[in-house]
Each structure stands twice: as C-alpha cells, then as structure tokens.
Design a protein around this motif. Structure first.
Motif, PDB file in Angstrom:
ATOM      1  N   LEU A 115     -31.713  60.260  33.819  1.00  5.11           N
ATOM      2  CA  LEU A 115     -32.100  60.055  35.218  1.00  5.11           C
ATOM      3  C   LEU A 115     -31.413  61.050  36.142  1.00  5.11           C
ATOM      4  N   ARG A 116     -30.133  61.307  35.910  1.00  4.37           N
ATOM      5  CA  ARG A 116     -29.413  62.289  36.744  1.00  4.37           C
ATOM      6  C   ARG A 116     -30.066  63.666  36.639  1.00  4.37           C
ATOM      7  N   THR A 117     -30.465  64.053  35.440  1.00  4.53           N
ATOM      8  CA  THR A 117     -31.126  65.343  35.239  1.00  4.53           C
ATOM      9  C   THR A 117     -32.472  65.377  35.951  1.00  4.53           C
ATOM     10  N   ILE A 118     -33.242  64.300  35.843  1.00  3.92           N
ATOM     11  CA  ILE A 118     -34.549  64.226  36.505  1.00  3.92           C
ATOM     12  C   ILE A 118     -34.386  64.374  38.013  1.00  3.92           C
ATOM     13  N   ILE A 119     -33.403  63.709  38.570  1.00  6.72           N
ATOM     14  CA  ILE A 119     -33.164  63.756  40.022  1.00  6.72           C
ATOM     15  C   ILE A 119     -32.718  65.152  40.450  1.00  6.72           C
ATOM     16  N   ALA A 120     -31.855  65.787  39.656  1.00  6.81           N
ATOM     17  CA  ALA A 120     -31.298  67.094  40.022  1.00  6.81           C
ATOM     18  C   ALA A 120     -32.222  68.260  39.696  1.00  6.81           C
ATOM     19  N   ASP A 121     -33.284  68.003  38.965  1.00  5.39           N
ATOM     20  CA  ASP A 121     -34.093  69.068  38.392  1.00  5.39           C
ATOM     21  C   ASP A 121     -35.232  69.546  39.298  1.00  5.39           C
ATOM     22  N   GLY A 122     -35.018  69.641  40.571  1.00  9.29           N
ATOM     23  CA  GLY A 122     -36.057  70.188  41.430  1.00  9.29           C
ATOM     24  C   GLY A 122     -36.240  69.394  42.704  1.00  9.29           C
ATOM     25  N   PRO A 123     -37.261  69.754  43.455  1.00 13.50           N
ATOM     26  CA  PRO A 123     -37.469  69.117  44.757  1.00 13.50           C
ATOM     27  C   PRO A 123     -37.836  67.635  44.618  1.00 13.50           C
ATOM     28  N   ALA A 124     -37.441  66.866  45.613  1.00 12.95           N
ATOM     29  CA  ALA A 124     -37.715  65.427  45.626  1.00 12.95           C
ATOM     30  C   ALA A 124     -39.214  65.136  45.580  1.00 12.95           C
ATOM     31  N   SER A 125     -40.019  66.059  46.084  1.00 16.11           N
ATOM     32  CA  SER A 125     -41.468  65.854  46.097  1.00 16.11           C
ATOM     33  C   SER A 125     -42.053  65.795  44.681  1.00 16.11           C
ATOM     34  N   LYS A 126     -41.330  66.295  43.701  1.00 14.30           N
ATOM     35  CA  LYS A 126     -41.789  66.293  42.306  1.00 14.30           C
ATOM     36  C   LYS A 126     -41.122  65.189  41.477  1.00 14.30           C
ATOM     37  N   LEU A 127     -40.327  64.330  42.108  1.00 16.39           N
ATOM     38  CA  LEU A 127     -39.576  63.301  41.393  1.00 16.39           C
ATOM     39  C   LEU A 127     -40.498  62.350  40.627  1.00 16.39           C
ATOM     40  N   ALA A 128     -41.545  61.887  41.259  1.00 20.68           N
ATOM     41  CA  ALA A 128     -42.471  60.958  40.601  1.00 20.68           C
ATOM     42  C   ALA A 128     -43.099  61.601  39.368  1.00 20.68           C
ATOM     43  N   SER A 129     -43.440  62.859  39.449  1.00 19.56           N
ATOM     44  CA  SER A 129     -44.032  63.573  38.325  1.00 19.56           C
ATOM     45  C   SER A 129     -43.043  63.712  37.171  1.00 19.56           C
ATOM     46  N   ARG A 130     -41.785  64.008  37.488  1.00 19.52           N
ATOM     47  CA  ARG A 130     -40.767  64.155  36.449  1.00 19.52           C
ATOM     48  C   ARG A 130     -40.483  62.817  35.774  1.00 19.52           C
ATOM     49  N   ILE A 131     -40.475  61.742  36.536  1.00 22.37           N
ATOM     50  CA  ILE A 131     -40.290  60.414  35.943  1.00 22.37           C
ATOM     51  C   ILE A 131     -41.485  60.056  35.067  1.00 22.37           C
ATOM     52  N   SER A 132     -42.680  60.367  35.522  1.00 16.32           N
ATOM     53  CA  SER A 132     -43.886  60.130  34.732  1.00 16.32           C
ATOM     54  C   SER A 132     -43.809  60.857  33.391  1.00 16.32           C
ATOM     55  N   ASP A 133     -43.364  62.102  33.408  1.00 22.74           N
ATOM     56  CA  ASP A 133     -43.209  62.860  32.159  1.00 22.74           C
ATOM     57  C   ASP A 133     -42.179  62.203  31.240  1.00 22.74           C
ATOM     58  N   ALA A 134     -41.057  61.780  31.810  1.00 17.20           N
ATOM     59  CA  ALA A 134     -40.005  61.150  31.008  1.00 17.20           C
ATOM     60  C   ALA A 134     -40.481  59.836  30.384  1.00 17.20           C
ATOM     61  N   LEU A 135     -41.383  59.141  31.066  1.00 19.05           N
ATOM     62  CA  LEU A 135     -41.921  57.883  30.550  1.00 19.05           C
ATOM     63  C   LEU A 135     -43.072  58.093  29.567  1.00 19.05           C
ATOM     64  N   GLY A 136     -43.548  59.320  29.433  1.00 22.49           N
ATOM     65  CA  GLY A 136     -44.631  59.610  28.502  1.00 22.49           C
ATOM     66  C   GLY A 136     -45.992  59.140  28.972  1.00 22.49           C
ATOM     67  N   GLU A 137     -46.174  59.053  30.285  1.00 26.03           N
ATOM     68  CA  GLU A 137     -47.425  58.504  30.824  1.00 26.03           C
ATOM     69  C   GLU A 137     -48.648  59.337  30.442  1.00 26.03           C
ATOM     70  N   ALA A 138     -48.545  60.648  30.405  1.00 29.37           N
ATOM     71  CA  ALA A 138     -49.693  61.481  30.040  1.00 29.37           C
ATOM     72  C   ALA A 138     -50.105  61.226  28.589  1.00 29.37           C
ATOM     73  N   TRP A 139     -49.123  61.026  27.708  1.00 26.95           N
ATOM     74  CA  TRP A 139     -49.411  60.748  26.305  1.00 26.95           C
ATOM     75  C   TRP A 139     -50.083  59.371  26.173  1.00 26.95           C
ATOM     76  N   ASP A 140     -49.546  58.384  26.896  1.00 22.92           N
ATOM     77  CA  ASP A 140     -50.168  57.054  26.862  1.00 22.92           C
ATOM     78  C   ASP A 140     -51.607  57.102  27.353  1.00 22.92           C
ATOM     79  N   ALA A 141     -51.854  57.833  28.412  1.00 24.29           N
ATOM     80  CA  ALA A 141     -53.206  57.924  28.964  1.00 24.29           C
ATOM     81  C   ALA A 141     -54.163  58.556  27.946  1.00 24.29           C
ATOM     82  N   GLU A 142     -53.712  59.599  27.251  1.00 22.80           N
ATOM     83  CA  GLU A 142     -54.552  60.274  26.260  1.00 22.80           C
ATOM     84  C   GLU A 142     -54.798  59.409  25.026  1.00 22.80           C
ATOM     85  N   LEU A 143     -53.813  58.598  24.648  1.00 21.97           N
ATOM     86  CA  LEU A 143     -53.926  57.813  23.421  1.00 21.97           C
ATOM     87  C   LEU A 143     -54.599  56.457  23.617  1.00 21.97           C
ATOM     88  N   GLU A 144     -54.712  56.004  24.849  1.00 27.08           N
ATOM     89  CA  GLU A 144     -55.207  54.646  25.092  1.00 27.08           C
ATOM     90  C   GLU A 144     -56.597  54.400  24.509  1.00 27.08           C
TER      91      GLU A 144
END
Length: 162
Positions: A115-144
């Motif tokens: 989480l610390r890396t996700i928060i520090a890894d770029g602008p706050a405007s991209k935080l939701a996208s980075r969390i989505s990647d960490a949660l594997g949401e794109a993979w879940d969407a493709e596999l559903e």
C-alpha cells in the motif's frame, strides 16, 4: 508442509492441452490426465479444472509452468497453511500473470508495504487505478465469462503421494 489448491485452465487450444498435462505432472511429480470440455466463452478452446495437494509453494510452481503458454487463460489457487498466506495466480493473454495474497474467505490482501508503494508511486489522480491493478481487477473482469461458462464442469481431484 503440505497444502492444497485448485487449477482452473479456463481456455486452452486443443493442441496445447497435452502440454498443460505434462507441465502439471512435472510440478506435482505424478501423472496427470485432465478431463477437458468445451469452453463456450472462447469457441474452439477447451477448459479443465482440478484440485491438487502438494508442498507449500506448489501453486506458484504450477502458475510458472503454465505461464510458458501465453495463450492460456488460467487461475491457480493455493490455500493458506500454517504461517503462509494463501495465493491466487491469474493469467490472461495480453495482461500476463497477476498474483495476490488471499485471505481464508478469498479476499485479496494488500500488505502495508504494498500500500505504501501504491500511494508513493505517482500522482494521487492515478491511485484508484493502481489499487485496481494490485487487486487484479482487470484479470477478474477478463476471466469472469470463462468462470461462468465452467459452471457444472467436472472437477478432477489430484492428490500427490509422498
């Protein structure tokens, strides 16, 4: 220490199916023959799933072996064991391999350092996208769609000896 898990090969070209069985057999140290069935979500491809038992870390070894065929869609789970978190590995063509730690109820766990890396890894405007990647949401969407298409498919139970 031993654990167990499940491998879902959501879609595989017919020609690759024997290679999948050989790869899984090599990791588990026992001959594996899967029951393949049509994958309606990906016409012309096959699917199989099976439960496995083996040493802790076998889930990662299975995912690594299956990753050799980039056209496969698959998921590998490894249940938690004493002192070790559960894991889930997902592979989708074009996205590659995602892995996440899993709680006992199947939630993805994000650790403090992650989480610390996700928060520090770029602008706050991209935080939701980075969390989505960490949660594997794109993979879940493709596999559903492939998961849904597998409802009612036979499960092969494999147990490693020794």
């Amino acid at each position: 220490m031993s654990t167990r898990g499940v491998v879902h090969v959501h879609s595989s070209p017919t020609a690759v199916c024997p290679h999948v069985e050989w790869a899984v057999s090599g990791v588990l140290g026992t001959r594996v023959t899967l029951q393949w069935s049509a994958q309606p979500a990906v016409p012309g491809q096959l699917r199989a799933e099976f439960s496995w038992t083996g040493p802790v870390g076998s889930g990662g070894a299975l995912a690594g072996a299956l990753r050799a065929w980039p056209m496969l869609r698959f998921e590998v789970t490894e249940e938690p064991s004493t002192g070790v978190d559960g894991q889930r590995f997902c592979h989708v063509p074009g996205l590659g391999l995602w892995t996440g730690r899993m709680s006992a109820n199947g939630d993805v766990l994000l650790g403090e350092d992650q989480l610390r890396t996700i928060i520090a890894d770029g602008p706050a405007s991209k935080l939701a996208s980075r969390i989505s990647d960490a949660l594997g949401e794109a993979w879940d969407a493709e596999l559903e769609a492939c998961r849904f298409a597998g409802d009612g498919a036979p499960v092969t139970w494999l147990h490693q000896v020794g």
